[in-house]
Design a protein around this motif. Structure first.
Motif, PDB file in Angstrom:
ATOM      1  N   CYS A 221       0.836  -1.204   0.000  1.00 23.95           N
ATOM      2  CA  CYS A 221       0.000   0.000   0.000  1.00 23.95           C
ATOM      3  C   CYS A 221       0.869   1.253   0.000  1.00 23.95           C
ATOM      4  O   CYS A 221       1.944   1.272   0.594  1.00 23.95           O
ATOM      5  N   GLY A 222       0.392   2.278  -0.662  1.00 20.55           N
ATOM      6  CA  GLY A 222       1.049   3.573  -0.598  1.00 20.55           C
ATOM      7  C   GLY A 222       2.293   3.722  -1.444  1.00 20.55           C
ATOM      8  O   GLY A 222       3.012   4.717  -1.317  1.00 20.55           O
ATOM      9  N   GLN A 223       2.566   2.765  -2.312  1.00 16.24           N
ATOM     10  CA  GLN A 223       3.732   2.891  -3.186  1.00 16.24           C
ATOM     11  C   GLN A 223       3.441   3.808  -4.374  1.00 16.24           C
ATOM     12  O   GLN A 223       2.312   3.926  -4.816  1.00 16.24           O
ATOM     13  N   THR A 224       4.513   4.388  -4.903  1.00 14.59           N
ATOM     14  CA  THR A 224       4.399   5.018  -6.204  1.00 14.59           C
ATOM     15  C   THR A 224       4.609   3.944  -7.278  1.00 14.59           C
ATOM     16  O   THR A 224       5.132   2.858  -6.998  1.00 14.59           O
ATOM     17  N   LYS A 225       4.208   4.266  -8.494  1.00 13.61           N
ATOM     18  CA  LYS A 225       4.421   3.337  -9.602  1.00 13.61           C
ATOM     19  C   LYS A 225       5.908   3.055  -9.793  1.00 13.61           C
ATOM     20  O   LYS A 225       6.307   1.909 -10.028  1.00 13.61           O
ATOM     21  N   ASP A 226       6.736   4.085  -9.658  1.00 13.70           N
ATOM     22  CA  ASP A 226       8.176   3.911  -9.831  1.00 13.70           C
ATOM     23  C   ASP A 226       8.765   3.000  -8.757  1.00 13.70           C
ATOM     24  O   ASP A 226       9.654   2.180  -9.047  1.00 13.70           O
ATOM     25  N   GLN A 227       8.295   3.136  -7.531  1.00 14.40           N
ATOM     26  CA  GLN A 227       8.792   2.268  -6.458  1.00 14.40           C
ATOM     27  C   GLN A 227       8.459   0.801  -6.731  1.00 14.40           C
ATOM     28  O   GLN A 227       9.303  -0.084  -6.568  1.00 14.40           O
ATOM     29  N   ARG A 228       7.232   0.568  -7.183  1.00 14.46           N
ATOM     30  CA  ARG A 228       6.830  -0.813  -7.467  1.00 14.46           C
ATOM     31  C   ARG A 228       7.638  -1.396  -8.623  1.00 14.46           C
ATOM     32  O   ARG A 228       8.069  -2.548  -8.570  1.00 14.46           O
ATOM     33  N   GLN A 229       7.843  -0.597  -9.636  1.00 11.08           N
ATOM     34  CA  GLN A 229       8.620  -1.071 -10.784  1.00 11.08           C
ATOM     35  C   GLN A 229      10.075  -1.329 -10.393  1.00 11.08           C
ATOM     36  O   GLN A 229      10.709  -2.264 -10.906  1.00 11.08           O
ATOM     37  N   LEU A 230      10.613  -0.522  -9.493  1.00 10.63           N
ATOM     38  CA  LEU A 230      11.981  -0.722  -9.029  1.00 10.63           C
ATOM     39  C   LEU A 230      12.132  -2.059  -8.322  1.00 10.63           C
ATOM     40  O   LEU A 230      13.053  -2.832  -8.608  1.00 10.63           O
ATOM     41  N   ILE A 231      11.220  -2.359  -7.400  1.00 13.01           N
ATOM     42  CA  ILE A 231      11.315  -3.628  -6.672  1.00 13.01           C
ATOM     43  C   ILE A 231      11.071  -4.796  -7.622  1.00 13.01           C
ATOM     44  O   ILE A 231      11.719  -5.848  -7.512  1.00 13.01           O
ATOM     45  N   ALA A 232      10.159  -4.616  -8.561  1.00 14.25           N
ATOM     46  CA  ALA A 232       9.918  -5.663  -9.562  1.00 14.25           C
ATOM     47  C   ALA A 232      11.180  -5.945 -10.355  1.00 14.25           C
ATOM     48  O   ALA A 232      11.503  -7.112 -10.662  1.00 14.25           O
ATOM     49  N   ARG A 233      11.902  -4.888 -10.694  1.00 10.09           N
ATOM     50  CA  ARG A 233      13.150  -5.062 -11.435  1.00 10.09           C
ATOM     51  C   ARG A 233      14.175  -5.836 -10.607  1.00 10.09           C
ATOM     52  O   ARG A 233      14.866  -6.720 -11.109  1.00 10.09           O
ATOM     53  N   LEU A 257      -6.502  -3.748   3.735  1.00 12.54           N
ATOM     54  CA  LEU A 257      -6.387  -5.121   3.259  1.00 12.54           C
ATOM     55  C   LEU A 257      -6.721  -5.214   1.770  1.00 12.54           C
ATOM     56  O   LEU A 257      -7.767  -4.748   1.328  1.00 12.54           O
ATOM     57  N   GLY A 258      -5.811  -5.790   1.000  1.00 11.31           N
ATOM     58  CA  GLY A 258      -6.049  -6.019  -0.420  1.00 11.31           C
ATOM     59  C   GLY A 258      -5.982  -4.798  -1.305  1.00 11.31           C
ATOM     60  O   GLY A 258      -6.213  -4.899  -2.517  1.00 11.31           O
ATOM     61  N   LYS A 259      -5.623  -3.633  -0.754  1.00 16.23           N
ATOM     62  CA  LYS A 259      -5.694  -2.386  -1.515  1.00 16.23           C
ATOM     63  C   LYS A 259      -4.467  -2.200  -2.408  1.00 16.23           C
ATOM     64  O   LYS A 259      -3.336  -2.203  -1.933  1.00 16.23           O
ATOM     65  N   SER A 260      -4.700  -2.065  -3.709  1.00 12.41           N
ATOM     66  CA  SER A 260      -3.650  -1.712  -4.678  1.00 12.41           C
ATOM     67  C   SER A 260      -2.452  -2.651  -4.601  1.00 12.41           C
ATOM     68  O   SER A 260      -1.305  -2.217  -4.563  1.00 12.41           O
ATOM     69  N   LEU A 261      -2.707  -3.949  -4.607  1.00  9.60           N
ATOM     70  CA  LEU A 261      -1.626  -4.929  -4.475  1.00  9.60           C
ATOM     71  C   LEU A 261      -1.358  -5.692  -5.764  1.00  9.60           C
ATOM     72  O   LEU A 261      -0.780  -6.784  -5.735  1.00  9.60           O
ATOM     73  N   GLU A 262      -1.720  -5.116  -6.889  1.00 17.36           N
ATOM     74  CA  GLU A 262      -1.486  -5.788  -8.163  1.00 17.36           C
ATOM     75  C   GLU A 262       0.018  -5.883  -8.439  1.00 17.36           C
ATOM     76  O   GLU A 262       0.782  -4.968  -8.135  1.00 17.36           O
ATOM     77  N   LEU A 263       0.428  -6.992  -9.041  1.00 19.95           N
ATOM     78  CA  LEU A 263       1.830  -7.175  -9.418  1.00 19.95           C
ATOM     79  C   LEU A 263       2.075  -6.697 -10.847  1.00 19.95           C
ATOM     80  O   LEU A 263       1.219  -6.895 -11.716  1.00 19.95           O
ATOM     81  N   PRO A 264       3.234  -6.114 -11.105  1.00 25.19           N
ATOM     82  CA  PRO A 264       3.615  -5.859 -12.499  1.00 25.19           C
ATOM     83  C   PRO A 264       3.644  -7.172 -13.279  1.00 25.19           C
ATOM     84  O   PRO A 264       3.955  -8.241 -12.721  1.00 25.19           O
ATOM     85  N   GLU A 265       3.333  -7.110 -14.554  1.00 23.67           N
ATOM     86  CA  GLU A 265       3.154  -8.325 -15.352  1.00 23.67           C
ATOM     87  C   GLU A 265       4.424  -9.153 -15.500  1.00 23.67           C
ATOM     88  O   GLU A 265       4.355 -10.357 -15.736  1.00 23.67           O
TER      89      GLU A 265
END
Length: 277
Positions: A221-233, A257-265
């Protein structure tokens, strides 16, 4: 419809504010299909949560968030899908409970030195399970010592502050080994919350991978798109499975609970290895 997973949340068996039953009921309200209760260094809430989850058609996975020490820093390792009765896991959590109890007493003693009398005894009244720093923070708010929980940590409970106590937690290799022996997978929790530079984070991930770690929390929760992409990388670079978790502790506007928890493809979901359909 794609199932909603939340593999990191807390009940009042540790520092959450909802009972395991209430937590699962809230997960149902938020349309979570698969969840893991990952209380700090304890599995005491799982049986109650499972009973409620079975009634509601939610798949509950055994979980725990193990406190570890690494390079003089506290790192949380989430275990998923393990046998919670395995003797190695039981022994580890019993040791962690002893460490946590002593730390709680030592924090109370430090608070007494700065004028907060009977801090440990009073804070115990707020805890249904173990006494954590979060309980101390709530107590400090309740007596008007600070305005909110965040201020309690910043002023007294964070590393370097007057009531901080360094605990003799298990190390990461031991946590991974015990999780594996109990049949589970080991995950680095919330990697961007350790206040470390990218260089240090990559060292942590490298060590974790070399010690046999399985995955990393990519989505929270509360991540930016860039943060999520960084960890995915990083997950792909180090060939780690991708997990998701709100780290929910209590109802609030920004963590749910369950909020905005989608994974990058481009990530491999942890649940594929947990054999969850």
């Amino acid at each position: 419809m794609t199932p909603i997973y939340d593999l990191h949340c807390h009940s009042n068996a540790s520092d959450g504010m909802l009972t395991p039953t209430e937590l699962v009921l809230r997960a149902k309200e938020k349309n979570v299909n698969v969840m893991a209760l990952t209380d700090h260094d304890t599995v005491q809430g799982i049986d109650e949560a499972r009973k409620q989850a079975e009634q509601l058609g939610i798949q509950l996975i055994n979980g725990v968030e193990i406190s570890t020490n690494w390079e003089n820093k506290g790192i949380h390792i989430v275990g998923l899908g393990f046998d919670k009765t395995h003797p190695k896991m039981t022994a580890l959590l019993e040791k962690q409970a002893q460490v946590r109890f002593q730390r709680a007493k030592d924090i109370g003693a430090k608070l007494e030195k700065i004028g907060v009398q009977n801090a440990f005894e009073e804070t115990q009244k707020l805890a249904d399970g173990e006494v954590t720093r979060a309980h101390y923070a709530r107590y400090l708010v309740s007596i008007g010592k600070v305005a909110n929980v965040q201020q309690a940590f910043k002023k007294y409970l964070m590393q370097g502050k007057s009531a901080f106590v360094k605990a003799d937690w298990v190390d990461i290799p031991m946590a991974i080994n015990v999780i594996h022996q109990a049949g589970g997978l080991a995950i680095i929790a919330h990697p961007l919350r350790y206040n470390m530079t990218t260089k240090w984070l990559k060292k942590l991930i490298t060590d974790f991978k070399n010690w046999g770690g399985d995955g990393i929390e990519v989505s929270g929760c509360g991540q930016t798109k860039d943060q999520r992409q960084l960890i995915a990388r990083w997950a792909n670079e180090y060939q780690l499975l991708a997990s998701v978790g709100s780290d929910f502790h209590f109802p609030c506007a920004w963590i749910e609970l369950g909020k905005s928890l989608e994974l990058p493809e481009n990530c491999q979901p942890i649940w594929e290895k947990l054999m969850i359909i």
